[in-house]
Scaffold this motif. Structure first.
Motif, PDB file in Angstrom:
ATOM      1  N   HIS A  95       0.861  -1.181   0.000  1.00  0.00           N
ATOM      2  CA  HIS A  95       0.000   0.000   0.000  1.00  0.00           C
ATOM      3  C   HIS A  95       0.901   1.235   0.000  1.00  0.00           C
ATOM      4  N   ILE A  96       1.053   1.857  -1.155  1.00  0.00           N
ATOM      5  CA  ILE A  96       1.997   2.961  -1.339  1.00  0.00           C
ATOM      6  C   ILE A  96       1.250   4.223  -1.760  1.00  0.00           C
ATOM      7  N   ILE A  97       1.454   5.277  -1.018  1.00  0.00           N
ATOM      8  CA  ILE A  97       0.882   6.588  -1.353  1.00  0.00           C
ATOM      9  C   ILE A  97       2.035   7.559  -1.578  1.00  0.00           C
ATOM     10  N   PHE A  98       1.999   8.297  -2.678  1.00  0.00           N
ATOM     11  CA  PHE A  98       3.048   9.285  -2.960  1.00  0.00           C
ATOM     12  C   PHE A  98       2.447  10.675  -2.919  1.00  0.00           C
ATOM     13  N   GLU A  99       3.067  11.560  -2.134  1.00  0.00           N
ATOM     14  CA  GLU A  99       2.627  12.944  -2.005  1.00  0.00           C
ATOM     15  C   GLU A  99       3.549  13.824  -2.836  1.00  0.00           C
ATOM     16  N   GLU A 100       3.058  14.251  -3.977  1.00  0.00           N
ATOM     17  CA  GLU A 100       3.861  14.968  -4.963  1.00  0.00           C
ATOM     18  C   GLU A 100       4.451  16.256  -4.402  1.00  0.00           C
ATOM     19  N   GLY A 101       3.662  17.004  -3.654  1.00  0.00           N
ATOM     20  CA  GLY A 101       4.107  18.308  -3.177  1.00  0.00           C
ATOM     21  C   GLY A 101       5.344  18.261  -2.303  1.00  0.00           C
ATOM     22  N   THR A 102       5.438  17.235  -1.458  1.00  0.00           N
ATOM     23  CA  THR A 102       6.567  17.120  -0.532  1.00  0.00           C
ATOM     24  C   THR A 102       7.531  16.010  -0.924  1.00  0.00           C
ATOM     25  N   THR A 130       7.034  12.803  -0.712  1.00  0.00           N
ATOM     26  CA  THR A 130       6.991  11.888   0.420  1.00  0.00           C
ATOM     27  C   THR A 130       6.266  10.602   0.037  1.00  0.00           C
ATOM     28  N   TYR A 131       6.870   9.470   0.412  1.00  0.00           N
ATOM     29  CA  TYR A 131       6.239   8.165   0.226  1.00  0.00           C
ATOM     30  C   TYR A 131       5.693   7.682   1.566  1.00  0.00           C
ATOM     31  N   GLN A 132       4.470   7.167   1.533  1.00  0.00           N
ATOM     32  CA  GLN A 132       3.882   6.515   2.698  1.00  0.00           C
ATOM     33  C   GLN A 132       3.678   5.046   2.339  1.00  0.00           C
ATOM     34  N   LEU A 133       4.284   4.155   3.126  1.00  0.00           N
ATOM     35  CA  LEU A 133       4.348   2.731   2.795  1.00  0.00           C
ATOM     36  C   LEU A 133       3.722   1.924   3.924  1.00  0.00           C
ATOM     37  N   THR A 134       2.881   0.961   3.576  1.00  0.00           N
ATOM     38  CA  THR A 134       2.179   0.182   4.583  1.00  0.00           C
ATOM     39  C   THR A 134       2.227  -1.300   4.245  1.00  0.00           C
ATOM     40  N   GLY A 152      11.766   7.866  -6.471  1.00  0.00           N
ATOM     41  CA  GLY A 152      12.723   7.992  -5.381  1.00  0.00           C
ATOM     42  C   GLY A 152      13.570   6.745  -5.236  1.00  0.00           C
ATOM     43  N   TYR A 153      14.811   6.941  -4.765  1.00  0.00           N
ATOM     44  CA  TYR A 153      15.744   5.841  -4.547  1.00  0.00           C
ATOM     45  C   TYR A 153      16.217   5.861  -3.099  1.00  0.00           C
ATOM     46  N   LEU A 154      16.304   4.679  -2.496  1.00  0.00           N
ATOM     47  CA  LEU A 154      16.795   4.537  -1.132  1.00  0.00           C
ATOM     48  C   LEU A 154      18.183   3.913  -1.129  1.00  0.00           C
ATOM     49  N   PRO A 155      19.127   4.490  -0.374  1.00  0.00           N
ATOM     50  CA  PRO A 155      20.395   3.774  -0.179  1.00  0.00           C
ATOM     51  C   PRO A 155      20.119   2.493   0.597  1.00  0.00           C
TER      52      PRO A 155
END
Length: 353
Positions: free
Chosen positions: A74-81, A83-87, A123-126
């Motif tokens: 369950h992934i929500i992406f907030e374009e303005g900031t 920000t990824y919200q992952l569940t 987005g990429y995560l180290p």
């Protein structure tokens, strides 16, 4: 003179390409390298492939793909900031591009900043940050170019800003226990250090601090007892399949444990949070179970920090109805006598009266 002007324009053009490729606050012009597709192994078994990049000597992986591989569907992406919200059904993670802290559950953890690329708009995560965010040991295997993941984590990789006290708190253990496991005589740690996590019997999340936060009643129940109505609603979905991070839009065909309880309560006019960790923060703790109470468990085969990892609804007569990762929506009789569930039981909360 014309040659110098052309050379200057070429340099500016190249600089522009790099600066637009990485629009994160930490660095925009450093060199990067697109790596070949890497096989992803979870606990020794290949499960997928992913396309990493090499940036400043560290491997980064696309947030969306690594999240889904680890069950955060369950992934929500907030374009303005950015920000990824992952569940994943147990825990909600919020991570912002360029940020040095991320929210995991109701706490914050230090991370190396993730990157945003304008070329593929993602987005990429180290790998070091992915490890602490997802409670897993994640490394790049140079010998075969693969990403190796071990879950749950055996180590915490120290990030900038970490202290032993913060690490102990994040993994629901005590400072002296953490020091003893690592044979540490002082509190000094360094970035990149591997801190061994305590054994499972020495990490356990206690009841969240928001003990008496009340659920939101959006429609007062009428007719039959609310607890009976909850159980009747819960039984409608027996046989539905399980999916980590399932959304309400995927119901009633797919559930995770907390989207299931959320829907059952919502359909009876009671609004509760999305994930099991947050559901554990509402209502009142009980020692004697009643029909309709929420039961909370840890899931040691998934999380090494003893967190709330599963939730079910008490049916009365010792039975629990829940969305199980192995059986889907099912009823477990004599749940607190069951060898697995009794061993991992944490506490129960009265959500309705």
């Amino acid at each position: 003179m014309r040659l110098k002007v052309k050379s200057l324009c070429l340099v500016l053009a190249i600089s522009l390409v790099f600066s637009t490729l990485f629009s994160s606050p930490n660095a925009v012009n450093a060199e990067f390298k697109q790596m070949p597709t890497a096989g992803v192994y979870v606990n020794g078994k290949i499960v997928n492939g992913i396309n990493p990049i090499l940036y400043n000597g560290e491997y980064y992986v696309p947030i969306i793909y690594i999240s889904k591989i680890l069950g955060y569907n369950h992934i929500i992406f907030e374009e303005g900031t950015k920000t990824y919200q992952l569940t994943d059904g147990s825990t909600m993670i919020r991570v912002t591009m360029g940020g040095t802290m991320a929210k995991r559950g109701d706490g914050y953890i230090n991370i190396k900043p993730p990157l945003w690329t304008e070329v593929d708009k993602t987005g990429y995560l180290p790998l070091s940050s992915a490890s602490v965010l997802f409670n897993a040991d994640i490394t790049f295997q140079k010998s075969d170019g693969s990403i190796r993941i071990t879950t749950p984590a055996n180590f915490h990789l120290v990030q900038k800003g970490d202290t032993l006290w913060r690490i102990a708190k994040a993994y629901h253990t005590k400072l002296d226990v953490l020091k003893a496991v690592n044979n540490l005589t002082s509190n000094t740690i360094y970035i990149g250090q591997k801190i061994k996590l305590p054994p499972k019997d020495q990490v356990q999340e206690r009841e969240p601090e928001k003990e008496h936060e009340e659920p939101k009643i959006i429609q007062k129940p009428s007719g039959a007892n609310l607890a009976d109505k909850l159980i009747a609603e819960a039984k409608k979905y027996i046989g539905a399949k399980y999916k980590f991070g399932a959304t309400l839009a995927e119901a009633p065909n797919l559930f995770d444990c907390s989207s299931y309880t959320q829907l059952v309560f919502l359909n009876n006019g009671v609004e509760i949070p999305r994930v099991s960790r947050d559901q554990a923060s509402i209502g009142t703790k009980v020692s004697s179970l009643e029909k309709g109470d929420l039961m909370f468990f840890t899931t040691p085969d998934l999380y090494s920090d003893g967190r709330v990892g599963h939730v079910g609804i008490y049916m009365g007569n010792g039975a629990m109805i829940h969305a199980s990762s192995s059986k889907g929506v099912t009823i477990t009789e004599n749940v607190l006598q069951n060898p697995y569930w009794s061993k991992n039981y944490l506490f129960s909360k009265m959500v309705i009266e």
